[in-house]
Design a protein around this motif. Structure first.
Motif, mmCIF file in Angstrom:
data_model
loop_
_atom_site.group_PDB
_atom_site.id
_atom_site.type_symbol
_atom_site.label_atom_id
_atom_site.label_comp_id
_atom_site.label_asym_id
_atom_site.label_seq_id
_atom_site.Cartn_x
_atom_site.Cartn_y
_atom_site.Cartn_z
ATOM 1 N N MET A 152 -0.218 8.539 0.526
ATOM 2 C CA MET A 152 -0.685 9.669 -0.390
ATOM 3 C C MET A 152 -2.116 10.317 0.314
ATOM 4 O O MET A 152 -2.393 11.516 -0.010
ATOM 5 C CB MET A 152 -0.994 9.018 -1.824
ATOM 6 N N GLN A 153 -2.857 9.501 0.971
ATOM 7 C CA GLN A 153 -3.906 10.212 1.727
ATOM 8 C C GLN A 153 -3.810 10.228 3.243
ATOM 9 O O GLN A 153 -4.941 10.409 4.073
ATOM 10 C CB GLN A 153 -5.147 9.297 1.651
ATOM 11 N N GLY A 154 -2.450 10.624 3.731
ATOM 12 C CA GLY A 154 -2.246 11.023 5.063
ATOM 13 C C GLY A 154 -1.327 9.934 5.784
ATOM 14 O O GLY A 154 -1.663 8.722 5.656
ATOM 15 N N ARG A 155 -0.499 10.542 6.629
ATOM 16 C CA ARG A 155 0.292 9.487 7.617
ATOM 17 C C ARG A 155 -0.451 9.128 8.748
ATOM 18 O O ARG A 155 0.513 8.151 9.530
ATOM 19 C CB ARG A 155 1.748 10.024 7.620
ATOM 20 N N ASP A 181 0.774 -1.352 0.194
ATOM 21 C CA ASP A 181 0.151 0.089 -0.103
ATOM 22 C C ASP A 181 0.857 1.312 -0.094
ATOM 23 O O ASP A 181 1.761 1.432 0.678
ATOM 24 C CB ASP A 181 -0.916 0.050 1.040
ATOM 25 N N TYR A 182 0.532 2.322 -0.641
ATOM 26 C CA TYR A 182 0.986 3.499 -0.806
ATOM 27 C C TYR A 182 -0.061 4.559 -0.656
ATOM 28 O O TYR A 182 0.424 6.045 -0.610
ATOM 29 C CB TYR A 182 1.869 3.737 -2.056
ATOM 30 N N ILE A 183 -1.263 4.206 -0.176
ATOM 31 C CA ILE A 183 -2.455 5.165 0.221
ATOM 32 C C ILE A 183 -2.546 5.880 1.614
ATOM 33 O O ILE A 183 -2.371 6.958 1.906
ATOM 34 C CB ILE A 183 -3.661 4.625 -0.304
ATOM 35 N N GLY A 184 -2.126 4.952 2.692
ATOM 36 C CA GLY A 184 -2.012 5.300 3.826
ATOM 37 C C GLY A 184 -3.420 5.662 4.555
ATOM 38 O O GLY A 184 -4.682 5.439 3.706
ATOM 39 N N GLY A 185 -3.587 6.732 5.269
ATOM 40 C CA GLY A 185 -4.860 7.209 5.916
ATOM 41 C C GLY A 185 -5.626 6.264 6.456
ATOM 42 O O GLY A 185 -5.246 5.336 7.123
ATOM 43 N N ASP A 186 -6.956 6.291 5.941
ATOM 44 C CA ASP A 186 -8.104 5.388 6.620
ATOM 45 C C ASP A 186 -8.149 3.796 5.686
ATOM 46 O O ASP A 186 -8.574 2.829 6.311
ATOM 47 C CB ASP A 186 -9.435 5.606 6.330
#
Length: 342
Positions: free
Chosen positions: A256-259, A230-235
């Motif tokens: 990309m959607q937050g750490r 995954d490289y989206i992160g966040g929820d």
């Protein structure tokens, strides 16, 4: 002309080269093509006349100012190239002037010449063009070390790859299938879904049309998946962990959607879930050399045998580097983007 001394051997080389410059950073419009000195290869290094350079998301992040290069790296954008060896630094024994190679660079790829450690170079796979070979190093190094070295993905296991149509995603799909694994992937359009199926993905979920979490949960029941890339992160964090089975592994490459995200630690204890992540660029010269050796032994024969294919989607010239970045930021591409340098 430059005096190359006894430490290198080369033909007639210019002292200056064209390369991309992004100044203090900003939008794609900050990229300019300027003239600067040709680098001198240091001990163990080769100097490559660049034919093609790969374009990757870390380049976009560096250009925007959110991902500064390491202090020992070239400030010039570009993490992978393919071209001809034109000079050798002291102690570089494997390569010779005239060899064609592809290489993982420590920056400097958007240029007519780049100095690279010889151990980070790989031969052009049989049957592959320089253009296609330039698309290999950054994503193959990244996927190999994370999915196989760190994630220990093995035959018979399953992997969920987010963003399957990206450079990382398309590489991970092909390698996972080549090593006998079941592949789940997420995409954002019908074209991207078709692209991933053509690469061999077993289950492709368009997250704009269906809940990827519910779909993977259903398809992977009752065991869950073994690894998530995954490289989206966040929820996505909570959903990824929930989809992992016993001894599952989550490999985080970016966010990309937050750490930051909330996470129930219970499933990690009960299912022995491992969460880890890594960046390729800060690794040592020796660590990158070890990745290169693994690729040459395990993956390069597959490339030469035609069992893995090129995923170059778009080609720009060096002068069009800003346009290449705009395409990368749009996420409209399928696979890789390259720059024709010479």
């Amino acid at each position: 002309k430059r005096d190359w001394s006894s430490d290198v051997c080369s033909s007639d080389l210019a002292s200056f080269m064209r390369h991309a410059d992004h100044g203090a950073g900003g939008g794609a419009d900050v990229i300019r093509i300027v003239s600067g000195p040709v680098p001198t290869p240091g001990p163990g290094q080769v100097l490559i006349r660049v034919a093609y350079a790969g374009v990757n998301r870390p380049d976009v992040a560096q250009r925007s100012g959110s991902y500064p290069p390491p202090k020992d790296a070239s400030p010039i954008l570009g993490l992978e190239v393919a071209g001809e060896v034109v000079a050798l630094g002291a102690g570089c024994e494997r390569w010779k002037v005239g060899d064609t190679v592809c290489a993982l660079t420590h920056g400097g790829g958007y240029a007519e010449y780049v100095a690279v450690h010889g151990s980070h170079c790989l031969p052009i796979p049989s049957g592959w063009s320089l253009k296609d070979a330039a698309s290999l190093p950054e994503t193959f190094f990244t996927v190999w070390v994370n999915v196989f070295d760190t994630g220990h993905l093995s035959a018979g296991e399953s992997i969920l790859i987010h963003g399957g149509s990206s450079g990382i995603g398309s590489t991970a799909i092909q390698l996972a299938k080549a090593f006998g694994c079941a592949v789940f992937t997420t995409v954002g359009s019908a074209d991207k879904a078709r692209f991933c199926r053509e690469l061999g993905a077993d289950h492709v979920i368009n997250y704009r049309e269906a809940d990827f979490h519910a779909e993977v949960k259903r398809l992977a029941a009752p065991k869950g998946v073994n690894l998530v890339l995954d490289y989206i992160g966040g929820d996505y964090l909570k959903k990824n962990v929930d989809l992992l089975g016993m001894d599952g592994r989550l490999i985080q490459l970016a966010f990309m959607q937050g750490r930051e995200a909330m996470l129930d630690l219970g499933p990690i204890l009960m299912r022995r879930v491992v969460i880890t992540g890594s960046a390729l660029r800060p690794r040592t010269t020796e660590q990158k050399a070890a990745i290169a050796r693994g690729l040459e032994a395990k993956v390069w024969p597959l490339l030469a045998a035609g069992k893995l294919k090129s995923v170059v989607n778009a080609e720009f010239t060096l002068d069009q580097a800003a346009d290449a970045h705009r395409l990368m930021e749009s996420s409209a591409h399928l696979g890789k983007i390259v720059l024709k340098v010479s």
